[in-house]
Design an enzyme around this catalytic site. Structure first.
Site, short mmCIF file in Angstrom:
data_model
loop_
_atom_site.label_atom_id
_atom_site.label_comp_id
_atom_site.label_asym_id
_atom_site.label_seq_id
_atom_site.Cartn_x
_atom_site.Cartn_y
_atom_site.Cartn_z
N GLN A 177 0.81 -1.22 0.00
CA GLN A 177 0.00 0.00 0.00
C GLN A 177 0.84 1.27 0.00
O GLN A 177 0.35 2.33 -0.39
CB GLN A 177 -0.93 0.01 1.22
CG GLN A 177 -2.04 -1.01 1.16
CD GLN A 177 -3.02 -0.78 0.03
OE1 GLN A 177 -3.22 0.34 -0.42
NE2 GLN A 177 -3.64 -1.84 -0.44
N SER A 194 3.38 -4.97 -4.67
CA SER A 194 2.58 -5.39 -5.82
C SER A 194 2.35 -4.22 -6.76
O SER A 194 1.88 -3.15 -6.34
CB SER A 194 1.23 -5.93 -5.32
OG SER A 194 0.47 -6.45 -6.39
N ALA A 195 2.64 -4.40 -8.04
CA ALA A 195 2.63 -3.30 -9.00
C ALA A 195 1.25 -2.70 -9.24
O ALA A 195 1.13 -1.49 -9.48
CB ALA A 195 3.21 -3.77 -10.34
N HIS A 196 0.21 -3.50 -9.16
CA HIS A 196 -1.11 -2.95 -9.49
C HIS A 196 -1.62 -2.00 -8.41
O HIS A 196 -2.62 -1.32 -8.61
CB HIS A 196 -2.12 -4.06 -9.75
CG HIS A 196 -2.59 -4.78 -8.53
ND1 HIS A 196 -1.87 -5.80 -7.93
CD2 HIS A 196 -3.71 -4.66 -7.79
CE1 HIS A 196 -2.53 -6.26 -6.89
NE2 HIS A 196 -3.66 -5.57 -6.77
N CYS A 320 -21.45 -7.11 6.59
CA CYS A 320 -22.83 -7.21 6.11
C CYS A 320 -22.86 -7.47 4.61
O CYS A 320 -23.27 -6.63 3.81
CB CYS A 320 -23.60 -5.94 6.43
SG CYS A 320 -23.46 -5.43 8.14
#
Length: 459
Positions: A177, A194-196, A320
């Site tokens: 992040q 993570s690249a995305h 929920c």
């Protein structure tokens, strides 16, 4: 249609798109071969590795590319645990780690290892003292995310890394992040990303292992990527990932300052515009683009659908939903309200008008969802008894709390309401409701069917 879920996946950065197209034309060959096409591919791979290593803050020969961030986490954890198996089998993780870390921890425990979880406070942060207490002479590895993926709280990585260094324990950091916003500071030992998450293409992860860390790659041996990530690399995607990481980092400080202002606006105005809302996570030590809040008496899945119909793509850690009856492990560990949870994570370039538009539609959307569920609470009535028990068996989030809110006005100040529920979420949301509304949570008692949660009315 504003897309407000970059914590899940960021839109492909323009630089990534350009680099991907160029690499598809130039980098399709095997970089291990010596002919011209292979040499050209190798130059692209080496350049991508240098760029990524510079962004991470490690040596190029310490970094490998993997098929995903999850693969990087799993490979990093397995490699260190195997490399240090003579030290012991204890794995230390925080209670709010990404599921990729927790799933690997579960697998480690199933194989006979020991897993210790470090608790977090109500803001979602660990303490260095918590890690210090969890470490022992048999600890092979400690893991800590750089910033939380659900509530945005930034963890004290540098301080925890120092505690781990003093104990002789390597620290693996999940930087998925935060890496697009800056380097992870401190003496960490292993890092995964993570690249995305920063606008690169999906299917590319980074794994950095510092020199001196005992590491034994698991699985069949492979000559590629230092033996730490098997298989033929997706070179065009790797080139695009490295190019986009360099691009986003070039303007990260300026964009972070701009988005922080917009998120501060969201944090302030949501609680003013929508009654009975709890904004969760640290208000200061946080990612610049992310805010999470929970709405009492609201169904999280319905709320997300309604916001989507209004043109806003957001995410949720709410329990929920039709797919789960348990709250997010992050919200549960923090002890905060889980129902009606909304996570907003702004992409780069988000405008003030888009945020203002979201704030305009949010109050009516929440009110509409609550109305369908029988909220808001009815007007106060004269007390009918000193103690009331409510049967909420079979009712799912947020219905048990709605029944509690209705019943609390039927007892006098000092009276008690007991809610009997078989929904696991009530264990988290009943105390959270009490904290928000100023009542006292008296605890729970197991019943033959469900659990009884007892509340004392204070006003």
């Amino acid at each position: 249609m504003p897309y407000f879920d970059t914590a899940s996946a960021a839109p492909l950065h323009p630089v990534a798109r350009q680099a991907l197209q160029a690499a598809l034309d130039e980098g399709w060959a095997d970089p291990a071969r010596l002919y011209r096409e292979g040499r050209r591919a190798r130059l692209l791979l080496d350049a991508a590795r240098e760029a990524a290593a510079e962004a991470v803050g490690c040596r190029a020969d310490e970094l490998v590319f993997t098929p995903s961030g999850t693969h990087a986490v799993h490979s990093g954890m397995a490699g260190v645990l195997a490399g240090r198996r003579r030290v012991g089998s204890r794995l230390v993780v925080s209670a709010v780690e990404h599921s990729s870390v927790l799933h690997a921890a579960d697998a480690h425990a199933a194989a006979g290892g020991t897993v210790t979880q470090v608790a977090v406070d109500r803001l979602g942060a660990v303490t260095p003292a918590g890690y210090e207490a969890a470490l022992g002479s048999d600890t092979a590895l400690a893991c800590l995310q750089s910033a939380n993926h659900e509530v945005g709280t930034v963890q004290p990585v540098a301080e925890v890394a120092e505690v781990c260094r003093a104990a002789g324990v390597p620290l693996l950091v999940d930087a998925a992040q935060s890496l697009g916003w800056g380097r992870v500071e401190g003496a960490w030992s292993v890092l995964a990303a993570s690249a995305h998450k920063w606008g690169g293409p999906p299917g590319v992860g980074l794994l950095a292992v510092r020199k001196g860390v005992r590491f034994s790659a698991q699985g069949p041996a492979d000559e590629r990527e230092s033996g730490r990530s098997a298989g033929f690399a997706n070179l065009p995607a790797i080139v695009a990932a490295a190019a986009s990481l360099r691009a986003v980092r070039a303007d990260a400080d300026a964009e972070a300052a701009r988005l922080r202002i917009l998120v501060d606006r969201l944090r302030r105005r949501v609680v003013r515009l929508v009654p009975d809302v709890e904004v969760v996570g640290d208000a200061d030590r946080r990612l610049p683009h992310l805010v999470t809040f929970s709405c009492l008496y609201a169904d999280g899945e319905t709320l997300l659908h309604e916001l989507d119909r209004a043109g806003y793509s957001v995410s949720s850690g709410s329990s929920c939903t039709s797919s789960t009856l348990t709250p997010s492990h992050v919200l549960r560990a923090m002890g905060v309200l889980s129902e009606g949870n909304v996570r907003v994570s702004l992409p780069r370039g988000t405008s003030a008008d888009e945020v203002n538009g979201f704030l305009e539609v949010l109050p009516g959307t929440v009110a509409g969802v609550r109305a369908k569920l029988g909220a808001p609470e009815p007007a106060a009535a004269a007390p009918v008894a000193d103690a009331v028990e409510v049967d909420a068996l079979g009712l799912r989030c947020p219905q048990p709390v709605i029944e509690l809110a209705r019943a609390i006005t039927t007892v006098p100040v000092g009276g008690t309401v007991t809610v009997v529920s078989d929904d696991e979420v009530a264990r988290l949301d009943v105390p959270a409701w009490c904290a928000m509304r100023g009542h006292t949570y008296l605890g729970e008692t197991p019943r033959s069917a469900g659990t009884a949660y007892r509340v004392r009315r204070e006003a």
